[in-house]
Design a protein around this motif. Structure first.
Motif: not given
Length: 347
Positions: A45, A47, A86, A131, A170-171
């Motif tokens: 992951y 960020p 991700r 996130e 994911w973000n």
């Protein structure tokens, strides 16, 4: 002449060695497997706003040789263009595969949510998968423009989130998340469902409120259309809904103790002063008492047509209910249920 030929042979030999060695080094850097972790895959992951330092901290520990990865990443300019997201590193991947993926292919996740009783619970659930943190999600949920645009308020906004499984990166930010949910809500409430809502005399928001009560009354999906029919009959006859789950919610709402487990509703509880208490106030409560799933919403939109007005838990078939058309019949069923509660020490 012979000397010149020998010189060319030596030069050719050394060039061949250089090519072989160079090719071997290139193969080792580019194509040789470079993972060192147990299991089939490692989830990385990255960020938003990260630089290459994050790669060295999170990826290097699971590589066999971090130097060769760095050389290639540097050569392909990835060290200066780290992308958030991700990424799934599969066991046995080489440096070229990993760098190409990190440069171009953040992999989406499957995000599911269902039956969150309150908005903060939903925010917490979502923050475990993407996130965005729960604070930013709550701010997005309660954003005045978002509420106005969808003609809802802070109490009913939970109804805009249709429980299901969705695909996100994911973000994803909180703002992007609510925009996606807004589109899904409009897609869910298509012409067919809106027409059905009109047929039962409710707005989509009112359908969601009633569906939340149906949801709490029974976890048996096949029974929900019958329960929905009971409550619609009561609304039609201008009766109090008298739904025990609304009393339980009213107790939690007035005390602020939302995590309290209440297994039994007593006579004294029916006097709880709250707009959610449908023993005191006619009609629907002001907002959903939970996030109803699709089966509960569709149960309200396609209720079973019958003459039942009452129902109580069936002690012979736990999880199901006994339905009645008359108060006399219902009182018999209720007495049997109370006896069962007392005999089993359920408080």
């Amino acid at each position: 002449m012979k000397i010149i030929k020998k010189i060319f042979k030596f030069i050719g030999f050394f060039l061949l060695i250089a090519i072989v060695l160079g090719g071997g080094a290139a193969y080792y850097i580019l194509l040789y497997p470079n993972t060192n972790f147990k299991g089939r895959a490692y989830e990385l992951y990255i960020p938003t706003g990260s630089d290459y330092q994050v790669i060295s901290e999170r990826l290097y520990p699971v590589l066999s040789n971090s130097d060769t990865f760095f050389w290639l990443a540097k050569g392909l300019q990835y060290t200066e263009h780290v992308r958030p997201g991700r990424y799934v590193i599969r066991k046995g991947m080489n440096n070229l595969e990993m760098v190409r993926m990190l440069r171009n292919l953040s992999q989406p996740i499957k995000l599911s949510f269902n039956n969150q009783d309150r908005l903060p619970n939903l925010a917490q659930r979502i923050s475990q998968e993407i996130e965005a943190d729960s604070t930013s999600l709550m701010n997005a949920f309660l954003n005045s423009d978002f509420l106005y645009r969808n003609q809802t308020d802070s109490l009913n906004v939970i109804g805009l989130f249709i429980p299901n499984t969705y695909e996100f990166y994911w973000n994803t930010s909180a703002e992007i998340f609510v925009e996606k949910m807004e589109k899904e809500y409009k897609r869910f409430w298509n012409e067919s469902r809106r027409a059905k809502a009109t047929e039962v005399g409710l707005t989509p928001q009112q359908v969601t409120i009633l569906a939340s009560i149906v949801q709490k009354e029974s976890y048996q999906v096949q029974e929900r259309p019958t329960i929905a029919g009971v409550y619609l009959n009561r609304l039609k006859d201008n009766m109090l809904l008298q739904a025990d789950p609304t009393v339980i919610y009213a107790i939690k709402e007035t005390t602020g103790k939302y995590d309290t487990i209440i297994k039994r509703v007593y006579i004294k509880d029916l006097a709880t002063v709250s707009p959610y208490n449908t023993y005191l106030y006619k009609g629907l409560p002001p907002a959903p008492i939970c996030m109803p799933d699709i089966s509960s919403v569709d149960a309200v939109l396609s209720p079973e047509k019958h003459e039942y007005i009452y129902f109580v838990a069936d002690t012979a078939r736990l999880g199901y209910h006994k339905f009645a058309r008359t108060l006399e019949e219902h009182n018999k069923n209720r007495q049997a249920y109370r006896k069962w509660l007392n005999n089993n020490g359920i408080e």
